[in-house]
Scaffold this motif. Structure first.
Motif, PDB file in Angstrom:
ATOM      1  N   LEU A 133       0.820  -1.202   0.000  1.00 34.54           N
ATOM      2  CA  LEU A 133       0.000   0.000   0.000  1.00 34.54           C
ATOM      3  C   LEU A 133       0.858   1.258   0.000  1.00 34.54           C
ATOM      4  N   PHE A 134       1.991   1.206   0.714  1.00 39.10           N
ATOM      5  CA  PHE A 134       2.870   2.373   0.756  1.00 39.10           C
ATOM      6  C   PHE A 134       3.397   2.687  -0.638  1.00 39.10           C
ATOM      7  N   GLN A 135       3.675   1.654  -1.413  1.00 41.24           N
ATOM      8  CA  GLN A 135       4.138   1.877  -2.786  1.00 41.24           C
ATOM      9  C   GLN A 135       3.053   2.551  -3.622  1.00 41.24           C
ATOM     10  N   VAL A 136       1.822   2.109  -3.429  1.00 37.38           N
ATOM     11  CA  VAL A 136       0.697   2.709  -4.151  1.00 37.38           C
ATOM     12  C   VAL A 136       0.542   4.178  -3.764  1.00 37.38           C
ATOM     13  N   ILE A 137       0.650   4.454  -2.463  1.00 32.61           N
ATOM     14  CA  ILE A 137       0.492   5.820  -1.962  1.00 32.61           C
ATOM     15  C   ILE A 137       1.576   6.729  -2.533  1.00 32.61           C
ATOM     16  N   ALA A 138       2.812   6.249  -2.505  1.00 34.47           N
ATOM     17  CA  ALA A 138       3.944   7.066  -2.943  1.00 34.47           C
ATOM     18  C   ALA A 138       3.806   7.475  -4.410  1.00 34.47           C
ATOM     19  N   ARG A 139       3.179   6.597  -5.198  1.00 34.84           N
ATOM     20  CA  ARG A 139       3.082   6.870  -6.631  1.00 34.84           C
ATOM     21  C   ARG A 139       1.797   7.586  -7.034  1.00 34.84           C
ATOM     22  N   ASN A 140       0.798   7.557  -6.183  1.00 36.84           N
ATOM     23  CA  ASN A 140      -0.517   8.023  -6.606  1.00 36.84           C
ATOM     24  C   ASN A 140      -1.142   9.065  -5.685  1.00 36.84           C
ATOM     25  N   ARG A 141      -0.380   9.637  -4.781  1.00 39.68           N
ATOM     26  CA  ARG A 141      -0.960  10.575  -3.826  1.00 39.68           C
ATOM     27  C   ARG A 141      -1.660  11.747  -4.521  1.00 39.68           C
ATOM     28  N   LYS A 142      -1.072  12.278  -5.583  1.00 39.32           N
ATOM     29  CA  LYS A 142      -1.655  13.442  -6.237  1.00 39.32           C
ATOM     30  C   LYS A 142      -2.963  13.113  -6.951  1.00 39.32           C
ATOM     31  N   ALA A 143      -3.149  11.841  -7.307  1.00 37.80           N
ATOM     32  CA  ALA A 143      -4.367  11.433  -8.012  1.00 37.80           C
ATOM     33  C   ALA A 143      -5.413  10.871  -7.055  1.00 37.80           C
ATOM     34  N   GLY A 144      -5.225  11.107  -5.756  1.00 40.42           N
ATOM     35  CA  GLY A 144      -6.088  10.501  -4.751  1.00 40.42           C
ATOM     36  C   GLY A 144      -7.561  10.806  -4.944  1.00 40.42           C
ATOM     37  N   HIS A 145      -7.902  12.080  -5.228  1.00 43.03           N
ATOM     38  CA  HIS A 145      -9.303  12.460  -5.376  1.00 43.03           C
ATOM     39  C   HIS A 145      -9.951  11.730  -6.550  1.00 43.03           C
ATOM     40  N   PHE A 146      -9.182  11.556  -7.612  1.00 44.26           N
ATOM     41  CA  PHE A 146      -9.694  10.837  -8.782  1.00 44.26           C
ATOM     42  C   PHE A 146     -10.031   9.397  -8.417  1.00 44.26           C
ATOM     43  N   TYR A 147      -9.173   8.761  -7.629  1.00 45.23           N
ATOM     44  CA  TYR A 147      -9.429   7.384  -7.208  1.00 45.23           C
ATOM     45  C   TYR A 147     -10.648   7.289  -6.291  1.00 45.23           C
ATOM     46  N   LEU A 148     -10.888   8.303  -5.486  1.00 41.35           N
ATOM     47  CA  LEU A 148     -12.066   8.296  -4.619  1.00 41.35           C
ATOM     48  C   LEU A 148     -13.338   8.238  -5.454  1.00 41.35           C
ATOM     49  N   ALA A 149     -13.381   9.014  -6.531  1.00 38.84           N
ATOM     50  CA  ALA A 149     -14.558   9.013  -7.400  1.00 38.84           C
ATOM     51  C   ALA A 149     -14.749   7.655  -8.054  1.00 38.84           C
ATOM     52  N   ILE A 150     -13.658   7.040  -8.481  1.00 41.12           N
ATOM     53  CA  ILE A 150     -13.748   5.708  -9.097  1.00 41.12           C
ATOM     54  C   ILE A 150     -14.282   4.699  -8.101  1.00 41.12           C
ATOM     55  N   LEU A 151     -13.770   4.745  -6.871  1.00 39.63           N
ATOM     56  CA  LEU A 151     -14.234   3.815  -5.839  1.00 39.63           C
ATOM     57  C   LEU A 151     -15.716   4.001  -5.555  1.00 39.63           C
ATOM     58  N   CYS A 152     -16.172   5.256  -5.485  1.00 36.65           N
ATOM     59  CA  CYS A 152     -17.594   5.529  -5.264  1.00 36.65           C
ATOM     60  C   CYS A 152     -18.438   4.845  -6.327  1.00 36.65           C
ATOM     61  N   PHE A 153     -18.054   4.995  -7.571  1.00 39.72           N
ATOM     62  CA  PHE A 153     -18.843   4.417  -8.661  1.00 39.72           C
ATOM     63  C   PHE A 153     -18.786   2.888  -8.648  1.00 39.72           C
ATOM     64  N   LEU A 154     -17.623   2.319  -8.353  1.00 39.38           N
ATOM     65  CA  LEU A 154     -17.504   0.863  -8.340  1.00 39.38           C
ATOM     66  C   LEU A 154     -18.353   0.241  -7.239  1.00 39.38           C
ATOM     67  N   PHE A 155     -18.274   0.799  -6.023  1.00 42.02           N
ATOM     68  CA  PHE A 155     -19.044   0.225  -4.919  1.00 42.02           C
ATOM     69  C   PHE A 155     -20.535   0.524  -5.072  1.00 42.02           C
ATOM     70  N   SER A 156     -20.885   1.681  -5.623  1.00 43.04           N
ATOM     71  CA  SER A 156     -22.285   1.971  -5.891  1.00 43.04           C
ATOM     72  C   SER A 156     -22.842   0.991  -6.923  1.00 43.04           C
ATOM     73  N   LEU A 157     -22.035   0.669  -7.919  1.00 44.35           N
ATOM     74  CA  LEU A 157     -22.448  -0.307  -8.925  1.00 44.35           C
ATOM     75  C   LEU A 157     -22.627  -1.690  -8.297  1.00 44.35           C
ATOM     76  N   GLY A 158     -21.746  -2.021  -7.351  1.00 46.28           N
ATOM     77  CA  GLY A 158     -21.885  -3.295  -6.646  1.00 46.28           C
ATOM     78  C   GLY A 158     -23.193  -3.371  -5.876  1.00 46.28           C
ATOM     79  N   GLY A 159     -23.580  -2.270  -5.222  1.00 52.62           N
ATOM     80  CA  GLY A 159     -24.848  -2.245  -4.509  1.00 52.62           C
ATOM     81  C   GLY A 159     -26.031  -2.324  -5.451  1.00 52.62           C
ATOM     82  N   ALA A 160     -25.913  -1.696  -6.623  1.00 52.65           N
ATOM     83  CA  ALA A 160     -27.017  -1.668  -7.573  1.00 52.65           C
ATOM     84  C   ALA A 160     -27.199  -2.994  -8.294  1.00 52.65           C
ATOM     85  N   VAL A 161     -26.107  -3.662  -8.626  1.00 51.03           N
ATOM     86  CA  VAL A 161     -26.190  -4.858  -9.462  1.00 51.03           C
ATOM     87  C   VAL A 161     -26.446  -6.121  -8.653  1.00 51.03           C
TER      88      VAL A 161
END
Length: 503
Positions: A133-161
């Motif tokens: 996880l630390f490796q992921v954080i070190a490489r993707n910290r600046k894109a964090g907000h973008f990943y939050l939106a993706i996670l929202c849609f993925l888990f919302s889709l899981g609840g819907a489907v």
């Protein structure tokens, strides 16, 4: 990252001290239990007959709305302490704990939460996940907000489907430490996992445990009205994603404003330790490969084989044992068989409070007579009275009160399929009488049932996720109430609009 940005993120503002503290979750549930006990002396219990109906090709037991009978001449009261395995005020905790089967509340959910917590204790004991996880954080910290939106849609889709519920608990265990390490908090993790699944569940066009069952009981074609529901799902998920990103950015800049700041200390300490061991070591790759394979196995089982609590808990237990064996073989984190056993116990202990809350919540339902429509229950009387009350209203007003009733009734019956079997046989024909289409009645049901799951302490999946985040329900309620109010406003607009256009 600019130096000034680093300085801002390390400026910690401690929450102001307050003379009043939110009561502990157990105290809140105890007060609710006392109220439930008192209702036995105020409201008579009642029963319904049930009928078997084929709903979407599956036989289901639903109530006959015209069969309501009072179980006596008046309120029956209840024993303070009951003998012989009966329910009384002082028995509610134990009886709640041992009720149900391995397939559901409460004993099945209780076992699922503890076993999953123990399994992830083994997973995290290797240290490989933290280093990865630390490796992921070190490489993707600046894109964090973008990943939050993706996670929202993925888990919302899981609840819907496929109606994702308790299955989200393991993902919360994974994402809480990751997002805290990225400068967010555990509430952010709950927003993109649990809350997202419930938004998807509530606005779904095909969820097999909610809207599909409700449509079948109401006699509405399966998947009908999918277009408007998909649009509602998109709007609700976009709204949640935007809200989450704004909140996460605020916490990242000013960590002290988070209500979870104190409880997140353990995760911040873990991320600091992981940072000191940021380089991956020999054996980490095998552990991460097993971890990803275990997650993929679980997703495949849920989607393709309809796995539920018994299978999913066993899958994660298997994954934990396999990862512990590899970690011991490679000597990761100095892990030994005895240390692995201790990690399993500590992982289960972490989620024990959440499992106990599930038992307490089920005990409250038993104090009201249980959720069996054929058993003498105060809930049956409340359901019958609500139906009669709504019959005196008309049009859009009745549709909105259906939404409000389903929202409140969900406190006691959090199962989507269970609530559909109890309420839809009354609400669907009631809609015919007051000029509300059955499709709109189904919409009121699914929105009321799904959205309130983000806050009711009787929800097993919510309490499991809060346990994974080490967050007390009282603190979560302070955060979630304004969010629920906004979602309820959206649901109200949707239901009123649906009633107005004859959806």
């Amino acid at each position: 990252m600019h130096t000034s940005e680093v300085k801002v993120r390390h400026t910690v503002e401690q929450p102001a001290a307050s003379a009043w503290a939110m009561p502990d979750t157990y105290l809140i549930l105890l007060v609710v239990a006392l109220l439930a006990f008192a209702l036995n002396f105020l409201i008579p219990a009642g029963t319904f007959d049930t009928v078997t109906r084929v709903v979407n090709g599956v036989e289901r037991t639903v109530i006959d709305p015209a069969s309501y009978q009072s179980a006596g001449d008046g309120p029956a009261g209840m024993a303070f302490f009951a003998e012989g395995g009966e329910i009384g005020l002082l028995n509610f905790a134990f009886e709640g704990m041992v009720s149900g089967t391995k397939w559901g509340a409460s004993i099945g959910v209780f076992a699922f939460i503890l076993l999953t917590g123990g399994a992830f204790g083994l997973v995290f004991a290797s240290g490989s996940v933290e280093r990865g996880l630390f490796q992921v954080i070190a490489r993707n910290r600046k894109a964090g907000h973008f990943y939050l939106a993706i996670l929202c849609f993925l888990f919302s889709l899981g609840g819907a489907v496929f109606g994702m519920g308790e299955e989200v608990i393991p993902f919360t265990l994974i994402l809480v430490p990751l997002l805290v390490s990225m400068g967010y908090d555990s509430i952010t993790a709950l927003l993109v996992t649990y809350v997202a699944t419930q938004v998807g569940f509530a606005t779904s066009w095909m969820n097999p445990f909610g809207v599909s069952i409700a449509q079948g009981i109401a006699g509405v074609p399966l998947m009908s009205g999918s277009g408007p529901r998909m649009l509602l799902w998109l709007l609700a998920t976009l709204g949640l994603s935007g809200y989450t990103m704004l909140y996460a950015r605020r916490v990242q800049v000013r960590p002290g404003v988070s209500l979870a700041f104190d409880s997140d200390k353990v995760f911040r300490d873990q991320s600091t330790a992981a940072g000191k061991l940021q380089s991956m070591v020999r054996g980490d790759g095998w552990v991460l490969l097993l971890f990803l394979a275990g997650i993929a196995w679980m997703i495949w089982g849920v989607v393709e084989r309809s796995y539920f609590l018994p299978e999913i808990a066993s899958q994660f237990f298997t994954m934990g044992i396999a990862i512990a064996a590899v970690a011991i073989a490679f000597g990761l984190n100095g892990l030994t068989p005895n240390k692995a056993a201790s990690a399993f116990k500590e992982g289960a202990q972490q989620l024990l409070p959440a499992a106990m809350v599930v038992a307490f919540a089920k005990g409250i339902v038993l104090l009201l007579g249980g959720d069996d429509p054929q058993g003498a229950s105060i809930l049956n009387t409340v359901l019958h009275a609500a139906g009669n009350g709504l019959a005196n209203l008309s049009g859009a007003v009745s549709a909105w009160f259906m939404l409000a009733f389903q929202t409140m009734f969900n406190f006691f019956i959090t199962s989507g399929s269970g609530q559909a079997a109890l309420t839809m046989p009354i609400m669907a024909p009631l809609g015919d009488l007051v000029g509300v289409t059955r499709q709109t009645a189904v919409l009121a049901f699914q929105l009321g049932d799904g959205l309130s799951n983000i806050i009711v302490p009787t929800s097993a999946s919510l309490m499991g996720c809060l346990g994974a985040a080490r967050l007390d329900w009282g603190i979560w309620a302070r955060f979630a109430l304004p969010l629920l109010a906004g979602l309820f406003l959206l649901a109200s607009v949707a239901v009123l609009l649906a009633a107005a256009v004859g959806f």
